[in-house]
Design an enzyme around this catalytic site. Structure first.
Site, mmCIF file in Angstrom:
data_model
loop_
_atom_site.group_PDB
_atom_site.id
_atom_site.type_symbol
_atom_site.label_atom_id
_atom_site.label_comp_id
_atom_site.label_asym_id
_atom_site.label_seq_id
_atom_site.Cartn_x
_atom_site.Cartn_y
_atom_site.Cartn_z
ATOM 1 N N ALA A 14 0.905 -1.282 0.078
ATOM 2 C CA ALA A 14 -0.045 -0.072 -0.084
ATOM 3 C C ALA A 14 0.782 1.172 -0.074
ATOM 4 C CB ALA A 14 -0.798 -0.059 1.289
ATOM 5 N N ALA A 155 7.538 5.506 13.281
ATOM 6 C CA ALA A 155 6.628 6.630 13.782
ATOM 7 C C ALA A 155 5.984 6.248 14.840
ATOM 8 C CB ALA A 155 5.465 6.517 12.220
ATOM 9 N N GLU A 243 -4.320 -20.272 0.811
ATOM 10 C CA GLU A 243 -5.680 -20.781 0.330
ATOM 11 C C GLU A 243 -5.402 -21.095 -1.161
ATOM 12 O OE1 GLU A 243 -8.795 -18.328 1.429
ATOM 13 O OE2 GLU A 243 -9.977 -18.277 -0.711
ATOM 14 N N ARG A 274 -13.652 -17.813 4.051
ATOM 15 C CA ARG A 274 -12.759 -18.141 5.147
ATOM 16 C C ARG A 274 -13.420 -18.365 6.578
ATOM 17 N NH1 ARG A 274 -7.619 -14.686 3.457
ATOM 18 N NH2 ARG A 274 -6.985 -16.051 1.796
ATOM 19 N N HIS A 338 -5.192 -13.990 11.166
ATOM 20 C CA HIS A 338 -4.643 -13.777 9.956
ATOM 21 C C HIS A 338 -4.855 -12.282 9.544
ATOM 22 C CE1 HIS A 338 -3.050 -14.522 5.806
ATOM 23 N NE2 HIS A 338 -4.317 -14.151 5.351
ATOM 24 N N ARG A 373 -13.439 -10.972 4.814
ATOM 25 C CA ARG A 373 -12.484 -10.620 3.603
ATOM 26 C C ARG A 373 -12.543 -11.897 2.830
ATOM 27 N NH1 ARG A 373 -7.220 -11.057 1.819
ATOM 28 N NH2 ARG A 373 -6.295 -11.722 3.679
ATOM 29 N N LEU A 379 -4.482 -7.719 -1.208
ATOM 30 C CA LEU A 379 -3.528 -7.439 -1.991
ATOM 31 C C LEU A 379 -4.054 -6.321 -3.005
ATOM 32 C CD1 LEU A 379 -1.004 -10.382 -2.888
ATOM 33 C CD2 LEU A 379 -0.815 -8.723 -1.065
#
Ligand SMILES: Cc1cc2nc3c(=O)[nH]c(=O)nc-3n(C[C@H](O)[C@H](O)[C@H](O)COP(=O)(O)OP(=O)(O)OC[C@H]3O[C@@H](n4cnc5c(N)ncnc54)[C@H](O)[C@@H]3O)c2cc1C
Length: 561
Positions: A14, A155, A243, A274, A338, A373, A379
């Protein structure tokens, strides 16, 4: 003082995608990262990245969006999901044009494998090392644009002056100095919080730092109770077996050799989403149909050639940890922590409630994953929202006036860290971290109920009190990993509480939140997001349920696979 237009905190997918976009748009952008970017957890991603390219079967961004909405158990914001699935094919092409090597179909098009909860095969991959391949592609682009990276900069706080974000304070791990990193726009891309739990598939650096920093600065954390437990992690060390194994056709077996998933998901079996698969495994294990607290992942029927070509890393990880070769032996696995569906609240451009502050990737809650998710979407989220947040931020800095450097935040952090270094007696941070991990793993695991979660909140209050006394043995300035470990533990403790309280408050079962005392989804009362607000070091967070779920065209249905 260090000064840039835009500072990105974190050098994973990201962060790098955001930095490359900002650089391409002509902004002066830098990355602050506590480790070298290519060591980020993104590099451990194995299975792939979703986009409706339609290379193997007919597919469309609409189908992809529907799968996400259903996967999210109708908690995901549908406008954000549609934005993500519409951008997905463009972003894959963007990566491809910048040299990302995807696995191929025989005719040369990008190959796509089936993944859980998906209506068609749409997960693009590079064997089972997808994250690493994309990470290196982005690193090359970062070098190409000469983006400055402040490596081993940790940070510690967000700067806010006159209601707008003005950068961060970071601890330079090489010198022990605190630095003011001044910028008109700040993009958090610090990844997940897996290390809140005792066992996780996440790397050691996934300690929820960015979430805690934003939360302390007044930005709410959203939907934190939704924690994903992946169905296939190794008992020995918590390491993930992707997976992709089930995507390529692997079976899940109980101790009787039964492919039990069809009892729980008659249509999708092992490729249900999941949350469904993890609950099924745990139900089998609790019912005494496991082996040593595990069930088995069986790849044998795929054959040596396919395993070596498509799943080489999975075979190696299992071999290293268990001594068992997946080519001729089933591998014991169990569900493991996870992924954090929750995170820093943003809109669909990655913007938070504080102008000039953005979040992208796992640290953010946009929300595209809602209560659960789908594999391959994280990703995708890093790339799509890395891009979108940088696009928004580069427009924002053009119209933003000059912002004041936050010398007072620098001073406050200086005083805070000096006080920590001066402490005597007190708790060691490793002990506090273990206590936080135990509270989470004991009380906020796959199946939850009021008594457990209430006890969990009590345990976390004790952890919070102990955290205020934490000491370090090492007082030196060069690579003081003892101090960094303490600061990370403080972050962990801060983000654990919204997870536990969110799970306690939400009296329903939806996606990854499974309450044995409230087994049904309750749309009438709970079709809403959880916002948690920080109340200081000595108080519980306060929950706010004012944010509604955004609907476009997908009506809630009963969710079966
Ligand atoms: C083993 C594993 C396999 C996975 N496989 C897949 C998959 O196949 N498909 C999929 O879609 N998803 C997968 N996921 C999920 C996905 O990989 C992650 O959600 C995603 O890569 C997170 O990327 P990110 O850029 O948000 O954060 P990360 O890659 O975790 O990067 C975080 C960055 O922030 C920096 N940072 C953190 N704290 C600080 C601080 N205080 N100061 C400065 N810098 C800081 C770190 O140095 C790092 O550079 C997997 C996850 C794991 C753990």
């Amino acid at each position: 003082m260090i000064k840039h237009d835009i500072v990105v905190i974190g050098g994973g997918l990201a962060g790098m995608r955001a930095a490359v976009e900002a650089a391409e748009r002509g902004a002066d952008v830098a990355i602050v990262s506590k480790m070298h970017p290519v060591r980020s957890h993104s590099g451990a991603a194995q299975g792939g990245i979703n986009a409706a390219l339609g290379n193997r079967e007919d597919d469309s961004p609409e189908n992809h969006a529907f799968d996400c909405v259903k996967g999210s158990d109708y908690l995901g914001d549908q406008d954000a999901i549609e934005a993500m699935t519409a951008d997905a094919p463009k972003q894959i092409v963007w990566l491809e044009h910048r040299g990302c090597i995807f696995s191929r179909l025989p005719d040369g098009r990008i190959a796509q494998r089936p993944f859980g909860g998906a209506g068609s095969p749409r997960t693009c991959y590079s064997a089972d090392v997808t994250g690493l391949v994309i990470l290196h592609t982005l690193w090359e682009q970062l070098e190409r644009f000469g983006v400055k990276v402040y490596e081993e900069f940790f940070a510690t706080a967000l700067c806010v002056e006159d209601g707008v974000g003005t950068g961060v304070v970071a601890y330079n791990m090489r010198t022990g100095a605190l630095e003011l990193v001044h910028a008109k726009a700040t993009i958090f891309a610090t990844g997940g919080l897996g290390r809140v739990y005792a066992k996780t598939t996440n790397g050691y650096a996934s300690t929820g730092d960015g979430m805690a920093i934003a939360y302390r600065a007044g930005i709410p954390l959203m939907d934190m109770e939704f924690v994903q437990f992946h169905p296939t992690s190794l008992k020995e060390n918590g390491v993930l077996l992707s997976e992709a194994a089930r995507g390529e056709g692997a079976y899940l077996l109980n101790k009787d050799g039964e492919r039990f998933m069809f009892k729980y998901a008659p249509n999708k079996g092992e490729l249900a989403s999941r949350d469904v698969v993890s609950r099924a495994e745990w139900t089998e294990i609790l019912a005494g149909r496991g082996i040593d607290g595990c069930v088995l992942l069986d790849l044998r029927h795929l054959g040596r050639e396919k395993i070596l070509e498509r799943l080489p890393q999975i075979r190696e990880l299992a071999l290293d940890a268990t001594g068992k070769d997946a080519i001729d032996s089933p591998i014991p696995i169990l569900p493991g922590m996870h992924y954090a569906m929750g995170g820093i609240e943003t809109d669909k451009f990655g913007a938070t409630r504080i102008p000039g502050v953005y979040a992208a990737g796992e640290v953010a809650c946009v929300s595209v994953h809602g209560a659960n998710r789908l594999g391959g979407n994280s990703l995708l989220e890093t790339i799509v929202f890395g891009h979108r947040s940088a696009e928004h931020a580069t427009n924002y800095i053009r119209s933003a006036g000059n912002v004041r450097p936050s010398e007072r935040t620098l001073k406050a952090e200086h005083d805070r860290i000096a006080e920590i270094l001066s402490r005597k007696g007190g708790e060691r941070h490793s002990g506090v971290r273990k206590a936080a991990n135990k509270a989470m793993s004991d009380h906020a695991f796959i199946f939850r109920n009021e008594a457990e979660l209430t006890a969990g909140m009590e345990a976390l209050r004790a952890v919070r009190a102990a955290a205020a006394t934490m000491t370090v043995a090492d007082k030196s300035k060069t690579f003081n990993t003892d101090l960094v470990g303490l600061l990370e533990t403080e972050f962990l403790v801060d983000v654990a509480q919204p997870i536990m309280l969110g799970a306690l408050n939400r009296q329903e079962s939806r996606g990854a939140q499974s309450r044995t005392d409230y087994p049904e989804r309750n749309d009438a009362e709970w079709m809403k997001h959880t916002l948690m607000r920080y109340q200081g070091k000595t108080a519980d967070p306060v929950a706010d349920y004012s944010r509604k779920v955004t609907f476009t065209k997908y009506e809630p249905q009963v969710r079966t696979y």
